[in-house]
Write a protein that holds these residues in place. Structure first.
Motif, PDB file in Angstrom:
ATOM      1  N   SER A  57      59.832  62.504  51.516  1.00 25.19           N
ATOM      2  CA  SER A  57      59.716  61.479  50.477  1.00 25.19           C
ATOM      3  C   SER A  57      58.387  60.743  50.581  1.00 25.19           C
ATOM      4  O   SER A  57      58.325  59.584  50.996  1.00 25.19           O
ATOM      5  N   HIS A 162      67.858  64.596  44.605  1.00 24.28           N
ATOM      6  CA  HIS A 162      66.579  64.248  45.250  1.00 24.28           C
ATOM      7  C   HIS A 162      65.882  63.101  44.517  1.00 24.28           C
ATOM      8  O   HIS A 162      64.689  63.185  44.187  1.00 24.28           O
ATOM      9  N   SER A 164      63.692  60.248  43.986  1.00 25.44           N
ATOM     10  CA  SER A 164      62.518  59.966  44.819  1.00 25.44           C
ATOM     11  C   SER A 164      61.432  59.337  43.965  1.00 25.44           C
ATOM     12  O   SER A 164      61.646  58.988  42.796  1.00 25.44           O
ATOM     13  N   ASP A 195      65.960  60.816  48.374  1.00 23.79           N
ATOM     14  CA  ASP A 195      64.846  61.058  49.289  1.00 23.79           C
ATOM     15  C   ASP A 195      64.133  59.737  49.509  1.00 23.79           C
ATOM     16  O   ASP A 195      63.505  59.208  48.588  1.00 23.79           O
ATOM     17  N   GLY A 196      64.225  59.213  50.731  1.00 21.20           N
ATOM     18  CA  GLY A 196      63.558  57.958  51.029  1.00 21.20           C
ATOM     19  C   GLY A 196      64.529  56.895  51.492  1.00 21.20           C
ATOM     20  O   GLY A 196      65.733  56.977  51.216  1.00 21.20           O
ATOM     21  N   ARG A 201      64.358  53.233  47.613  1.00 20.44           N
ATOM     22  CA  ARG A 201      65.118  54.011  46.642  1.00 20.44           C
ATOM     23  C   ARG A 201      66.251  53.248  45.976  1.00 20.44           C
ATOM     24  O   ARG A 201      66.832  53.738  45.017  1.00 20.44           O
ATOM     25  N   HIS A 224      69.052  65.747  53.493  1.00 22.10           N
ATOM     26  CA  HIS A 224      68.072  64.702  53.184  1.00 22.10           C
ATOM     27  C   HIS A 224      68.646  63.302  53.320  1.00 22.10           C
ATOM     28  O   HIS A 224      67.889  62.338  53.454  1.00 22.10           O
ATOM     29  N   SER A 228      66.675  60.385  55.359  1.00 20.14           N
ATOM     30  CA  SER A 228      66.374  59.153  54.625  1.00 20.14           C
ATOM     31  C   SER A 228      66.992  57.906  55.241  1.00 20.14           C
ATOM     32  O   SER A 228      66.837  56.815  54.690  1.00 20.14           O
ATOM     33  N   TRP A 358      62.862  68.601  46.118  1.00 24.71           N
ATOM     34  CA  TRP A 358      62.096  67.651  46.929  1.00 24.71           C
ATOM     35  C   TRP A 358      60.618  67.721  46.556  1.00 24.71           C
ATOM     36  O   TRP A 358      60.117  68.775  46.130  1.00 24.71           O
TER      37      TRP A 358
END
Length: 384
Positions: A57, A162, A164, A195-196, A201, A224, A228, A358
């Motif tokens: 991310s 995902h 992000s 993601d993150g 997020r 993920h 994350s 991603w």
């Protein structure tokens, strides 16, 4: 793992550089400058990891990530095109005695320049396919053990969203609107939702709170989620009513029949000392003989799931290989599964290509993303 990944992309970069260096008639300093650009593109994941929040991310604006994704995808496509070109050229050289007049058209530098332009065009198409809002794919699936009371149950699978800096809130909102418009009975999120970290997020995932399904929304963990910051995401998912099932199940009563919905953790959990996938723990205490649907992010767990007596497993993770033709490679890394339907004993497995991807490899070519809508039917007819 990072070493081999970065070394692999470096090797690709060097192959392209030397191939172009001796083919295209440009001044040496220009060629070196172009080679430097290729090097930076090939090592973008190293810079993501060291300076921009991580490979999974990277913390960069969406247009920048899309542009970098286009360049990286085009670099890989150029490598493939050049490799095929040189393979054909080599074969013609080997068999030159049998086919003395066989040769490729145009001078080498013109062919190579054309391949560069082609790679950029294919890469642009790939990044557009990768980030656009996915279409809905409706499939009828026939399941011998499905009770007639559950016939016609509409299950929407959302996997590999995902969410992000590349696939942001507006895209998530569009996916939620499309999903709700189908009036699903059940919504299942089968991992890689975000993601993150939560700090970056939390605002982007808000649209998921507006998902609506007659019998509920349930989710399982993807790899993920661990990357994350799972411990921070757990309470967020709970507050969002995503009903995370981690080696656990719930029993739904629909038209007087029991439906077991279970979810397992992801194999990557072992790296952080978290509970590994355990389908037997997930189904412990479930009513005997009830139709059982299992969410498992990675399809490689499917054989264990089938042995445990499940009827249907929904997975993602593979993204369908991103690019048509990569199926055999993806299968090798995922116990023989890439995308689509599989039968394992008496269990059906569906591996969705996912609704997102991603940022590290943001192209799709011939393997479109999808919002999967499964309509369950009683019977033994093959799935449509």
């Amino acid at each position: 793992m990072f070493f081999f990944f970065h070394f692999g992309t470096l090797a690709i970069c060097l192959y392209i550089f030397f191939r172009l260096f001796f083919s295209i008639p440009l001044h040496g300093s220009i060629k070196l400058a172009v080679g430097g650009v290729f090097l930076l593109i090939s090592q973008q994941h190293f810079f993501f990891r060291r300076f921009f929040g991580g490979m999974a991310s990277p913390d960069l604006p969406m247009p920048v990530l899309a542009f970098l994704g286009w360049l990286f995808g085009s670099l890989l496509i150029l490598f493939l095109l050049l490799f095929i070109h040189d393979l054909v050229k080599g074969m013609l050289w080997v068999f030159r005695f049998g086919f003395p007049h066989a040769r490729l058209p145009f001078p080498d530098w013109k062919r190579v320049t054309g391949l560069c332009i082609m790679a950029l065009a294919i890469g642009a198409y790939g990044i557009w396919q990768g980030i656009r809002v996915p279409d809905i794919r409706i499939q009828d699936v026939f399941l011998p053990r499905l009770p007639k009371a559950l016939n016609g149950l509409k299950v929407v699978q959302l996997t590999d969203l995902h969410i992000s800096d590349l696939l942001t809130r507006p895209r998530a909102e569009a996916i939620v609107r499309k999903t709700n418009a189908m009036n699903p009975d059940l919504i299942l999120l089968t991992g890689d939702i975000v993601d993150g970290p939560v700090s970056r997020r939390k605002n982007d995932v808000v649209p998921l709170t507006r998902l609506k399904a007659r019998y509920g929304i349930f989710s399982c963990l993807g790899n993920h989620e661990y990357y994350s910051g799972l411990s921070q995401w757990r309470p967020v998912f709970k507050k969002m009513d995503l009903n995370l099932l981690a080696n656990a199940h719930t029993v739904l009563t629909i038209n007087g029949e029991s439906l077991v919905v279970a979810g397992i953790t992801d194999p990557v959990a072992r790296r952080s000392g978290q509970p590994q996938p355990d389908i037997r723990a997930a189904l412990s205490g479930a009513p005997d003989g009830a139709f059982t649907l299992v969410m498992a992010h990675q399809p490689k767990t499917a054989r264990d799931t089938a042995d445990a007596g499940a009827d249907l497993q929904l997975s993602g993770h593979t993204h369908g290989g991103h690019v048509i033709g990569l199926g055999p490679l993806i299968k090798r890394a995922n116990d023989g599964f890439s995308r689509g339907w599989y039968t394992i004993g008496s269990m059906k497995l569906y591996v969705s290509p996912g609704a997102g991807l991603w940022p590290g490899f943001a192209v799709r070519i011939g393997v479109p993303a999808e919002i999967t809508c499964l309509v369950l039917h009683s019977g033994s007819k093959d799935h449509a």
